[in-house]
Write a protein that holds these residues in place. Structure first.
Motif, mmCIF file in Angstrom:
data_model
loop_
_atom_site.group_PDB
_atom_site.id
_atom_site.type_symbol
_atom_site.label_atom_id
_atom_site.label_comp_id
_atom_site.label_asym_id
_atom_site.label_seq_id
_atom_site.Cartn_x
_atom_site.Cartn_y
_atom_site.Cartn_z
ATOM 1 N N ILE A 556 0.857 -1.446 0.009
ATOM 2 C CA ILE A 556 0.062 -0.157 0.155
ATOM 3 C C ILE A 556 0.815 1.306 0.002
ATOM 4 O O ILE A 556 1.705 1.336 0.669
ATOM 5 C CB ILE A 556 -1.033 0.180 1.223
ATOM 6 N N LEU A 557 0.680 2.192 -0.949
ATOM 7 C CA LEU A 557 1.074 3.398 -1.108
ATOM 8 C C LEU A 557 -0.091 4.567 -0.594
ATOM 9 O O LEU A 557 -0.884 4.807 -1.521
ATOM 10 C CB LEU A 557 1.650 3.914 -2.516
ATOM 11 N N HIS A 558 0.381 5.071 0.688
ATOM 12 C CA HIS A 558 -0.696 5.848 0.976
ATOM 13 C C HIS A 558 -0.808 7.202 0.111
ATOM 14 O O HIS A 558 0.167 7.701 -0.187
ATOM 15 C CB HIS A 558 -0.587 6.161 2.418
ATOM 16 N N LYS A 559 -1.798 7.953 0.227
ATOM 17 C CA LYS A 559 -2.266 9.113 -0.294
ATOM 18 C C LYS A 559 -1.232 10.359 -0.439
ATOM 19 O O LYS A 559 -0.761 10.486 0.970
ATOM 20 C CB LYS A 559 -3.593 9.698 -0.011
ATOM 21 N N ASN A 580 -7.936 2.888 -2.674
ATOM 22 C CA ASN A 580 -8.819 3.394 -1.633
ATOM 23 C C ASN A 580 -9.626 4.704 -2.264
ATOM 24 O O ASN A 580 -9.671 5.659 -1.505
ATOM 25 C CB ASN A 580 -8.110 3.675 -0.588
ATOM 26 N N THR A 581 -10.640 4.041 -2.869
ATOM 27 C CA THR A 581 -11.510 5.273 -3.593
ATOM 28 C C THR A 581 -13.171 5.136 -3.087
ATOM 29 O O THR A 581 -13.401 4.156 -2.498
ATOM 30 C CB THR A 581 -11.377 5.270 -5.150
ATOM 31 N N TYR A 589 -17.900 5.039 0.623
ATOM 32 C CA TYR A 589 -17.190 6.338 0.703
ATOM 33 C C TYR A 589 -15.725 6.156 1.370
ATOM 34 O O TYR A 589 -15.028 7.063 1.987
ATOM 35 C CB TYR A 589 -18.094 7.064 1.553
ATOM 36 N N GLY A 590 -15.195 5.298 0.823
ATOM 37 C CA GLY A 590 -13.494 4.909 1.184
ATOM 38 C C GLY A 590 -13.533 4.038 2.548
ATOM 39 O O GLY A 590 -12.475 3.368 2.675
ATOM 40 N N LYS A 591 -14.316 4.362 3.414
ATOM 41 C CA LYS A 591 -14.332 3.275 4.442
ATOM 42 C C LYS A 591 -15.898 3.242 4.946
ATOM 43 O O LYS A 591 -16.659 4.013 4.958
ATOM 44 C CB LYS A 591 -13.692 4.017 5.684
ATOM 45 N N GLN A 592 -16.208 1.920 5.450
ATOM 46 C CA GLN A 592 -17.476 1.657 5.884
ATOM 47 C C GLN A 592 -17.465 1.748 7.490
ATOM 48 O O GLN A 592 -16.498 0.815 8.110
ATOM 49 C CB GLN A 592 -17.778 -0.019 5.522
ATOM 50 N N SER A 593 -18.211 2.509 7.928
ATOM 51 C CA SER A 593 -18.114 2.629 9.349
ATOM 52 C C SER A 593 -19.378 2.251 10.044
ATOM 53 O O SER A 593 -20.349 3.149 10.206
ATOM 54 C CB SER A 593 -17.899 4.142 9.841
ATOM 55 N N ALA A 594 -19.602 1.039 10.419
ATOM 56 C CA ALA A 594 -20.898 0.620 11.052
ATOM 57 C C ALA A 594 -20.921 0.942 12.380
ATOM 58 O O ALA A 594 -20.196 0.928 13.309
ATOM 59 C CB ALA A 594 -21.009 -0.838 10.712
ATOM 60 N N PRO A 595 -22.392 1.213 12.884
ATOM 61 C CA PRO A 595 -22.659 1.334 14.405
ATOM 62 C C PRO A 595 -22.272 0.126 14.883
ATOM 63 O O PRO A 595 -22.385 -1.098 14.438
ATOM 64 C CB PRO A 595 -24.273 1.625 14.427
ATOM 65 N N ASP A 596 -22.050 0.035 16.344
ATOM 66 C CA ASP A 596 -21.489 -1.181 17.101
ATOM 67 C C ASP A 596 -22.710 -2.124 17.305
ATOM 68 O O ASP A 596 -22.308 -3.361 17.547
ATOM 69 C CB ASP A 596 -21.340 -0.778 18.398
ATOM 70 N N ASN A 597 -23.931 -1.953 17.266
ATOM 71 C CA ASN A 597 -25.049 -2.700 17.369
ATOM 72 C C ASN A 597 -25.880 -3.424 16.268
ATOM 73 O O ASN A 597 -26.964 -3.695 16.377
ATOM 74 C CB ASN A 597 -26.114 -2.028 18.315
ATOM 75 N N ILE A 598 -25.111 -3.421 15.164
ATOM 76 C CA ILE A 598 -26.063 -3.885 13.821
ATOM 77 C C ILE A 598 -25.081 -5.156 13.516
ATOM 78 O O ILE A 598 -25.880 -5.875 12.366
ATOM 79 C CB ILE A 598 -26.351 -2.871 12.862
ATOM 80 N N SER A 602 -16.528 -2.688 10.216
ATOM 81 C CA SER A 602 -16.229 -1.457 9.863
ATOM 82 C C SER A 602 -14.600 -1.946 8.925
ATOM 83 O O SER A 602 -13.977 -2.604 9.683
ATOM 84 C CB SER A 602 -16.034 -0.608 10.828
ATOM 85 N N PHE A 603 -14.685 -1.287 7.826
ATOM 86 C CA PHE A 603 -13.410 -1.587 7.293
ATOM 87 C C PHE A 603 -13.245 -0.595 6.276
ATOM 88 O O PHE A 603 -14.126 0.131 5.739
ATOM 89 C CB PHE A 603 -13.154 -2.895 6.574
ATOM 90 N N GLU A 604 -11.862 -0.627 5.422
ATOM 91 C CA GLU A 604 -11.455 0.366 4.203
ATOM 92 C C GLU A 604 -12.065 -0.376 2.972
ATOM 93 O O GLU A 604 -11.877 -1.685 2.978
ATOM 94 C CB GLU A 604 -10.291 0.414 4.433
ATOM 95 N N PHE A 605 -12.366 0.347 2.091
ATOM 96 C CA PHE A 605 -12.600 -0.237 0.733
ATOM 97 C C PHE A 605 -11.412 0.070 -0.033
ATOM 98 O O PHE A 605 -10.668 1.143 -0.353
ATOM 99 C CB PHE A 605 -13.874 0.364 -0.043
ATOM 100 N N TRP A 606 -10.739 -1.111 -0.746
ATOM 101 C CA TRP A 606 -9.755 -0.962 -1.499
ATOM 102 C C TRP A 606 -10.261 -1.795 -2.944
ATOM 103 O O TRP A 606 -10.466 -3.025 -3.053
ATOM 104 C CB TRP A 606 -8.593 -1.637 -1.090
#
Length: 760
Positions: A556-559, A580-581, A589-598, A602-606
């Protein structure tokens, strides 16, 4: 001349048809089920209540066919479905890269009528089921066009009708609406059960005439456009299934209220177009005309039938393993507000999993009707899991498994449930893989395949140590990762070139995936901060980290927009760059940020990029990758997974070839070759246009020779994934030599699989 003055009651002609399998529903699921079964010798009657095939993919609805690839917006690499649905999508790409839905209609019809074992009944609706106990004996159907009644008799039936008309009439147990959270412990399910559903959608097409066009709306058109909360987001450019959000009916009965729902959707569509044409807010629409409006809505959800297992949220999110896996899914958990276009909430809620998930055979037949297969969106799943499994490519993929299961049931003389109960699933899995089905976690083991006992010699193989920097360096406006298929051991040293006009720091990470076989790089093995000086920089890294199993490693080469990296025009099977788009169309939207209770990760999209973008990084490895050997053609996996699983020739080999030889003479009747048609490409079937009609990795030309040098077969201009070759007269030989042509100067020849049989 015919003249009749009789006043006696008359009846329409009755035609009785008997077959091995009756498939109800001519959408993508019914088509793929019927073709799969027919190609294995089963007589099939395919009953479709519309005048065209394709269901939601047809020109009547015009929705694109999608599945696990999800518009290339998720982390499911090389995840396009295989078998018949792959064949159809590749064919459509070749004939119809512009995405014309009328051309797709013709392709689907062409595929079905080419099968001599299929009897096709169009405009024919099933209205009655005859039973003996819990076994269906016949269906009654009526064709409105020829005023003919049909009685359809078979030992096996498959319901691929979307609303499950056969299942419903037969008494099969079904569900509508959402299960409560506690039933399956699905954290994304509602606390209490409710009956609301995903609604229907209706699309329209517009066309630029090049001159001003006025529009006078019908009286029934929606007049108050502000009744649609998202009206401020309208634009004149969207048309077709990009208008998926024009949805309604989730609070109604999506079977019996369909006509009412359709009228409301017409009201909305004509109201939206009136607003675009006549509000004055869209001057760019002055020359646009309304070219087409759907006559029937595209349905999402109605009945779901109960099999011996109900797929649930945890199966999707955790990628649970099932011994009876026969297919896979990979679309997000995609649920919509019940009020559809009138809802204040977003048009959908999409939560992705970290990888594709198995779909078990037990979901593919009715639990209380002995001879009824389920296919399409009606299979045995919870409402939450349905949000993923319902999409067309997944539905069709599942239907192929049902079609093959019908063949095996016929040969064994057993009911669908007995295949699982009596231990026949390994045979079904092997048959499916022979037909092109990929089942994650299952490896082909075909003892009748002569390649398993052959000596394999290649004219060359790729030892990948460098991807040449042959294009201009590109700035790191977004983070990029190079996927490398590595064997267990220390990660090899590598180098690449970076450019900058000012001093900068480039951060490089080495990551792997916590779930082997997926492509979500969520485990960091090493991090490096590389100092970049103005000009050309040679970055050399020698990782001191190991991996303990074969897998893809992410470099991975970061932005950093100040830094540019050399790229390569070379395209090689199993080698891929990801970014990572974002892709808002699938809630990426680049990262999935899910609530804790569902219960969602949560993770990044590559994600990969569509060609001509998405070039590989230019790099050099201290030790070459030796993962492209000829033995891959019989390793039982015909697409990249944790490794490329392909023989790839050396690009400098002027005449790449594979020779298979045996100690005794073989009398060969059938060959199957599997090529690389880029399983990462979703090949959306309508609306979208594509830059290619043949995938860049695909071998176009090849010839096959026997042990005396005689050419026994030649193919020019191939574009399909799988080539099945049947010889009228057996080829008697101790060897077969396959000579291939490289697809291009930038792409070496590659073959995933070769199978050789002495019987058809």
């Amino acid at each position: 001349m015919i003249r009749s003055a009789s006043t006696e009651k008359r009846s329409c002609p009755l035609v009785t048809l008997e077959a091995g399998l009756i498939v109800t529903g001519g959408g993508m699921s019914g088509i793929c089920c019927a073709i799969t079964a027919a190609r294995e010798g089963l007589e099939v009657v395919l009953v479709q209540d519309r005048s065209v095939l394709g269901g939601n993919a047809s020109s009547e609805v015009r929705l694109w066919i999608l599945g696990a690839t999800s518009h290339m917006g998720n982390n499911n690499r090389w995840a396009r479905e295989g078998g018949v649905i792959d064949e159809i999508l590749v064919e459509n790409m070749y004939r119809n890269p512009e995405g014309n839905p009328v051309i797709l209609d013709a392709i689907l019809l062409d595929k079905v009528v080419a099968e001599p074992n299929i009897t096709l009944l169009l405009n024919t609706a099933v209205y009655e089921v005859e039973k003996s106990g819990n076994t269906i004996t016949a269906l009654k159907a009526f064709c409105s066009q020829n005023q003919t009644e049909y009685k359809l008799k078979a030992p096996l039936f498959c319901d691929a009708s979307g609303d499950g008309v056969v299942g419903f009439l037969s008494g099969a147990a079904f569900r509508m609406g959402a299960e409560p959270m506690e039933e399956f412990n699905e954290l994304f399910a509602p606390p209490e059960s409710y009956g609301e559903l995903l609604g229907h959608s209706l699309y329209f097409y517009s066309k630029d005439t090049g001159r001003p066009v006025k529009f006078v709306p019908p009286a029934f058109a929606l007049t108050d456009i502000t009744a649609i909360p998202r009206f401020r987001h309208f634009n004149a450019q969207d048309y077709g299934c990009k208008l998926w959000w024009i949805e309604y009916g989730g609070r109604m009965d999506t079977v019996y209220d369909t006509e009412k729902i359709k009228w409301e959707l017409w009201k909305i569509v004509y109201g939206v177009w009136n607003h675009i044409k006549n509000s004055g807010e869209f001057p760019e629409a002055e020359t646009l005309t309304l070219e087409w409006v759907g006559m029937i809505p595209g349905k999402r959800e109605s009945r779901r039938f109960e099999g011996d297992y109900i797929l649930r949220q945890q199966d999707v999110i955790e990628q649970r393993v099932h011994e009876d896996a026969v297919a896979f899914g990979g679309w997000s958990l995609d649920l919509h507000p019940s009020d559809g276009v009138y809802a204040d909430q977003p048009g959908c809620t999409q939560w992705h999993s970290k990888g594709i998930y198995q779909i078990p055979y037990r979901c593919l037949y009715a639990g209380n009707i002995s001879n009824l297969f389920l296919a399409g969106r009606i299979i045995s799943v919870s409402h939450v899991a349905f949000g993923s499994s319902r999409v067309m490519a997944t539905s069709a993929y599942v239907a192929q498994a049902a079609g093959m299961a019908a063949v095996l049931c016929t040969q064994l003389g057993c009911a669908p449930a007995a295949l699982y109960r009596d231990g026949h699933l390994p045979a079904l899995q092997q048959w499916l893989m022979r037909s092109g089905q990929f089942i994650p976690g299952i490896i082909a083991n075909d003892t009748t395949d002569l390649v398993q006992d052959a000596t394999i010699v290649a004219s060359s193989e790729l030892f990948l140590s460098v991807l040449t920097a042959d294009t201009a360096p590109a700035p790191l406006d977004i983070a990029v990762a190079q996927l490398l298929p590595l064997q267990p051991g220390v990660i090899p040293a590598f180098s690449l070139h970076a450019y900058s006009e000012v001093p900068a720091v480039l951060q490089i990470e080495i990551r792997i995936c916590s779930r082997n076989g997926s492509y979500t790089p969520d485990v960091t093995l090493a991090t490096y901060d590389c100092t970049i000086q103005p000009g050309r920089n040679c970055i050399q890294l020698e990782p001191e980290v190991e991996i303990d199993q074969a897998q893809y490693v992410f470099i991975i080469l970061h932005k950093n927009p100040l830094v540019s990296i050399s790229r390569s025009a070379q395209r090689i099977t199993g080698i891929l760059s990801v970014f990572n788009t974002i892709n808002p169309a699938v809630s990426n939207y680049g990262k999935q940020s899910a609530p804790d209770n569902i219960g969602i990760d949560s993770f990044e999209f590559w994600v990969a990029q569509r060609r001509p973008a998405g070039q590989n990084l230019a790099f050099r490895l201290k030790e070459p990758l030796q993962v492209f050997g000829p033995a891959n053609i019989r390793n039982g996996i015909a697409r990249p997974t944790t490794q490329p699983n392909a023989w790839v020739a050396d690009p400098d080999d002027p005449s790449p070839a594979l020779t298979l030889s045996w100690k005794t003479i073989k009398h060969i009747k059938k060959l199957i070759l599997s090529f690389d048609t880029d399983f990462d490409h979703p090949m959306e079937s309508v609306l979208m246009s594509h830059p290619e009609h043949v995938m860049v990795f695909c071998v176009r030309d090849y010839a096959i020779y026997d042990d005396k040098g005689n050419k026994v077969f030649e193919k020019k201009g191939n574009y399909q994934t799988r080539n099945s070759i049947a010889f009228h007269e057996a080829v008697s030989t101790t060897s077969l030599t396959f000579r291939f042509t490289h697809p291009s100067a930038h792409t070496p020849a590659a073959v995933f699989e070769i199978r050789v049989y002495e019987n058809n």
